[in-house]
Design a protein around this motif. Structure first.
Motif, PDB file in Angstrom:
ATOM      1  N   UNK A  22     -37.237  26.486  38.544  1.00 34.21           N
ATOM      2  CA  UNK A  22     -36.058  27.215  38.055  1.00 34.21           C
ATOM      3  C   UNK A  22     -35.029  27.393  39.168  1.00 34.21           C
ATOM      4  N   UNK A  23     -35.504  27.675  40.374  1.00 34.00           N
ATOM      5  CA  UNK A  23     -34.587  27.816  41.501  1.00 34.00           C
ATOM      6  C   UNK A  23     -33.904  26.494  41.815  1.00 34.00           C
ATOM      7  N   UNK A  24     -34.649  25.400  41.707  1.00 27.55           N
ATOM      8  CA  UNK A  24     -34.061  24.080  41.946  1.00 27.55           C
ATOM      9  C   UNK A  24     -32.986  23.780  40.908  1.00 27.55           C
ATOM     10  N   UNK A  25     -33.235  24.125  39.658  1.00 30.27           N
ATOM     11  CA  UNK A  25     -32.215  23.960  38.615  1.00 30.27           C
ATOM     12  C   UNK A  25     -30.973  24.770  38.956  1.00 30.27           C
ATOM     13  N   UNK A  26     -31.182  25.976  39.437  1.00 34.45           N
ATOM     14  CA  UNK A  26     -30.056  26.847  39.815  1.00 34.45           C
ATOM     15  C   UNK A  26     -29.272  26.240  40.979  1.00 34.45           C
ATOM     16  N   UNK A  27     -29.991  25.655  41.939  1.00 29.08           N
ATOM     17  CA  UNK A  27     -29.307  24.997  43.056  1.00 29.08           C
ATOM     18  C   UNK A  27     -28.390  23.907  42.522  1.00 29.08           C
ATOM     19  N   UNK A  67     -38.388  30.678  49.321  1.00 31.41           N
ATOM     20  CA  UNK A  67     -37.460  31.443  50.168  1.00 31.41           C
ATOM     21  C   UNK A  67     -36.292  30.573  50.635  1.00 31.41           C
ATOM     22  N   UNK A  68     -36.569  29.322  50.968  1.00 28.60           N
ATOM     23  CA  UNK A  68     -35.502  28.417  51.393  1.00 28.60           C
ATOM     24  C   UNK A  68     -34.565  28.088  50.239  1.00 28.60           C
ATOM     25  N   UNK A  69     -35.105  27.915  49.047  1.00 31.10           N
ATOM     26  CA  UNK A  69     -34.252  27.681  47.879  1.00 31.10           C
ATOM     27  C   UNK A  69     -33.337  28.871  47.632  1.00 31.10           C
ATOM     28  N   UNK A  70     -33.882  30.078  47.763  1.00 34.85           N
ATOM     29  CA  UNK A  70     -33.057  31.280  47.585  1.00 34.85           C
ATOM     30  C   UNK A  70     -31.952  31.340  48.647  1.00 34.85           C
ATOM     31  N   UNK A  71     -32.279  30.992  49.874  1.00 36.03           N
ATOM     32  CA  UNK A  71     -31.283  30.974  50.943  1.00 36.03           C
ATOM     33  C   UNK A  71     -30.187  29.960  50.632  1.00 36.03           C
ATOM     34  N   UNK A  72     -30.577  28.793  50.135  1.00 32.20           N
ATOM     35  CA  UNK A  72     -29.608  27.756  49.778  1.00 32.20           C
ATOM     36  C   UNK A  72     -28.705  28.246  48.647  1.00 32.20           C
ATOM     37  N   UNK A  73     -29.274  28.896  47.651  1.00 32.49           N
ATOM     38  CA  UNK A  73     -28.477  29.430  46.539  1.00 32.49           C
ATOM     39  C   UNK A  73     -27.479  30.459  47.058  1.00 32.49           C
ATOM     40  N   UNK A  74     -27.921  31.336  47.942  1.00 35.22           N
ATOM     41  CA  UNK A  74     -27.001  32.333  48.514  1.00 35.22           C
ATOM     42  C   UNK A  74     -25.853  31.655  49.259  1.00 35.22           C
ATOM     43  N   UNK A  75     -26.178  30.594  49.988  1.00 40.67           N
ATOM     44  CA  UNK A  75     -25.129  29.857  50.704  1.00 40.67           C
ATOM     45  C   UNK A  75     -24.132  29.242  49.707  1.00 40.67           C
ATOM     46  N   UNK A  76     -24.655  28.581  48.684  1.00 42.33           N
ATOM     47  CA  UNK A  76     -23.773  27.961  47.692  1.00 42.33           C
ATOM     48  C   UNK A  76     -22.921  29.006  46.967  1.00 42.33           C
ATOM     49  N   UNK A  77     -23.503  30.160  46.683  1.00 42.03           N
ATOM     50  CA  UNK A  77     -22.760  31.230  46.015  1.00 42.03           C
ATOM     51  C   UNK A  77     -21.599  31.726  46.873  1.00 42.03           C
TER      52      UNK A  77
END
Length: 62
Positions: free
Chosen positions: A7-12, A45-55
């Motif tokens: 799900x996090x990958x889809x969000x990325x 955790x890395x996926x969440x960090x990437x999402x925060x960066x993209x946001x």
């Protein structure tokens, strides 16, 4: 890959589309930031960090 990581990958990918990045941009970022060649290798955790960066980036506008 766990269900949550999927799900996090889809969000990325949604965020990647929003900011107008290409697959090459994703690979460059993951290599530079996490020393990993792709999203499938990132932890939750890395996926969440990437999402925060993209946001934090502005949306791509044509």
């Amino acid at each position: 890959m766990t269900i949550n990581e999927e799900k996090l990958t889809e969000r990325v990918w949604l965020e990647v589309d929003r900011v107008g990045w290409l697959r090459e941009d994703v690979r460059a970022y993951t290599e530079r930031t996490f020393q990993k060649r792709g999203l499938a290798l990132l932890t939750e955790a890395e996926l969440m960090q990437f999402i925060r960066h993209l946001n934090s980036l502005p949306a791509f506008r044509c």
